[in-house]
Scaffold this motif. Sequence first.
Motif, mmCIF file in Angstrom:
data_model
loop_
_atom_site.group_PDB
_atom_site.id
_atom_site.type_symbol
_atom_site.label_atom_id
_atom_site.label_comp_id
_atom_site.label_asym_id
_atom_site.label_seq_id
_atom_site.Cartn_x
_atom_site.Cartn_y
_atom_site.Cartn_z
ATOM 1 N N UNK A 37 0.431 -1.224 -0.266
ATOM 2 C CA UNK A 37 -0.240 0.178 0.303
ATOM 3 C C UNK A 37 1.410 1.168 0.131
ATOM 4 N N UNK A 38 1.876 1.405 0.932
ATOM 5 C CA UNK A 38 2.561 2.330 0.605
ATOM 6 C C UNK A 38 3.454 2.905 -0.905
ATOM 7 N N UNK A 39 3.959 1.558 -1.172
ATOM 8 C CA UNK A 39 4.769 1.825 -2.312
ATOM 9 C C UNK A 39 3.202 1.756 -3.667
ATOM 10 N N UNK A 40 2.160 1.833 -3.513
ATOM 11 C CA UNK A 40 1.115 1.812 -4.382
ATOM 12 C C UNK A 40 1.085 3.476 -4.167
ATOM 13 N N UNK A 41 1.273 3.833 -2.738
ATOM 14 C CA UNK A 41 0.641 5.790 -2.840
ATOM 15 C C UNK A 41 1.896 6.088 -3.444
ATOM 16 N N UNK A 42 3.168 5.637 -3.271
ATOM 17 C CA UNK A 42 4.525 6.455 -3.611
ATOM 18 C C UNK A 42 4.366 6.800 -4.969
ATOM 19 N N UNK A 43 4.116 5.499 -5.850
ATOM 20 C CA UNK A 43 3.719 5.617 -7.244
ATOM 21 C C UNK A 43 3.331 6.969 -8.191
ATOM 22 N N UNK A 44 2.556 7.554 -6.931
ATOM 23 C CA UNK A 44 1.810 9.046 -7.251
ATOM 24 C C UNK A 44 2.508 10.101 -7.529
ATOM 25 N N UNK A 45 3.477 9.520 -6.724
ATOM 26 C CA UNK A 45 4.723 11.061 -6.888
ATOM 27 C C UNK A 45 5.951 10.860 -7.071
ATOM 28 N N UNK A 46 6.304 11.897 -7.604
ATOM 29 C CA UNK A 46 8.048 11.162 -8.043
ATOM 30 C C UNK A 46 8.894 11.491 -7.243
ATOM 31 N N UNK A 47 8.495 11.909 -5.859
ATOM 32 C CA UNK A 47 9.720 12.597 -5.176
ATOM 33 C C UNK A 47 8.999 12.046 -3.486
ATOM 34 N N UNK A 48 8.419 10.858 -3.829
ATOM 35 C CA UNK A 48 7.806 10.260 -2.914
ATOM 36 C C UNK A 48 8.547 8.976 -2.359
ATOM 37 N N UNK A 49 9.037 8.379 -1.383
ATOM 38 C CA UNK A 49 10.616 7.330 -1.044
ATOM 39 C C UNK A 49 9.257 6.320 -0.303
ATOM 40 N N UNK A 50 9.072 5.121 -0.273
ATOM 41 C CA UNK A 50 8.804 4.234 1.152
ATOM 42 C C UNK A 50 9.688 3.289 1.917
ATOM 43 N N UNK A 51 10.113 2.792 2.917
ATOM 44 C CA UNK A 51 10.802 2.164 3.773
ATOM 45 C C UNK A 51 9.923 0.737 4.465
ATOM 46 N N UNK A 52 10.258 -0.454 5.061
ATOM 47 C CA UNK A 52 9.145 -0.814 5.770
ATOM 48 C C UNK A 52 9.218 -0.570 6.792
ATOM 49 N N UNK A 53 8.179 -1.095 8.107
ATOM 50 C CA UNK A 53 7.900 -0.186 9.574
ATOM 51 C C UNK A 53 9.622 -0.374 9.529
ATOM 52 N N UNK A 54 10.250 -1.910 10.041
ATOM 53 C CA UNK A 54 11.100 -1.850 10.369
ATOM 54 C C UNK A 54 12.658 -1.081 10.023
ATOM 55 N N UNK A 55 12.454 -1.037 8.909
ATOM 56 C CA UNK A 55 13.284 -0.658 8.499
ATOM 57 C C UNK A 55 13.412 1.834 8.594
#
Length: 276
Positions: A155-173
Motif C-alpha cells: 500500500x505504501x508503494x502504491x501510494x508513493x508511485x503517485x508522486x515522483x519524489x516520495x520514497x518508501x521504507x518498511x516499518x522495520x527500516x
Amino acid sequence: MKKLLLIGNPVEQSLSPEMHNAAAAGLGIPYQYEKRCVQPDQLEKTIMELRNGEYEGANVTIPYKSACIPLLDKVDESAEKIGAVNTIVKEGSKLVGYNTDGTGFVRGLKEISPFPIDQSHILIVGAGGAARGIIAALLSEKALCVTVCNRTESKAMELALEWENVKTVSIEQAEKNLDQYSIIINTTSSGMYPHTEKMPISLGTLKAGTMVSDIIYNPFKTLLLNEAQKRGAIIDNGISMFVYQGALAFEKWTGLFPDVELMKETVVEKLRRKLC
C-alpha cells in the motif's frame, strides 16, 4: 438562517457542529451547522438535497469522502488528485468538491514545528486517505523529502508511485532509522480511543528535538506522543488539523476566515467534558 451539514456514518461523536457554530457566532453571521448520519443508500438523496434544498454546503466524513465524488458537478484539482472530498460548496446551481484536510494539517504543523518543510526529511506512517492528503499538501510546500512506511508495504508503494519524489521504507527500516527524520507524522488510527494502548511504530531510535505529530485527538495525547515526549520530541496532536481543515472549509462557504483560537478552545472544552 443559512444551514451547513456534516454527512457521514457515524457522526455522533463529531464536534464539527460545536466548532463551526462557535465560529459563526464569533463572526456574528447567520449560519447553523448540523450533522446527519447517512446510510449508504441515502447518500445520493442527501447530495440531491444539498443541491436543491436550504443548505449552503457540507462537510463529508468517513465513509463517503470518495463515494460522493461522482455525485458532484465539479471537483477541485487537488481533491481530484487526492481522490477524496471533505468539503462541498454550493456555487450557483452546482456542487463543487474540495479537500481541506491536508492543507489544514500543514497549517497547524507550521505553527508548531521549528523545521521548515522545504528543508525537512519527513516520515509518514500510514498509507490511507489521510496520508494521501497530507503528502499532497507537504509536496505543495516543497517538502525536501517525504518517506512513507506502512504495515502493508504494498500500500505504501502504491501510494508513493503517485508522486515522483516520495520514497518508501518498511516499518522495520523506519524504526531503525528514525534519527534521519526531522518530522514524523502518524496518519493511522493506531492509538485512537478506545484502543489507546497501541502504537503505530516503535520509537527506540528517535532523537530528541524531532517533531512528532499524530492526527488523532482522542485521547489528547496518544501513547505515541507520550513516548515521543519522554524522548525529548516536540509533539502535536490532531486538534490543529481538525480545527484548520474546518476553518478552511468555513472560509469556502462564507468567504470569511474564522477565529481559529475560538474554534480550538471550543473543541478542547468539549473534549474535556466528554473525558470527565
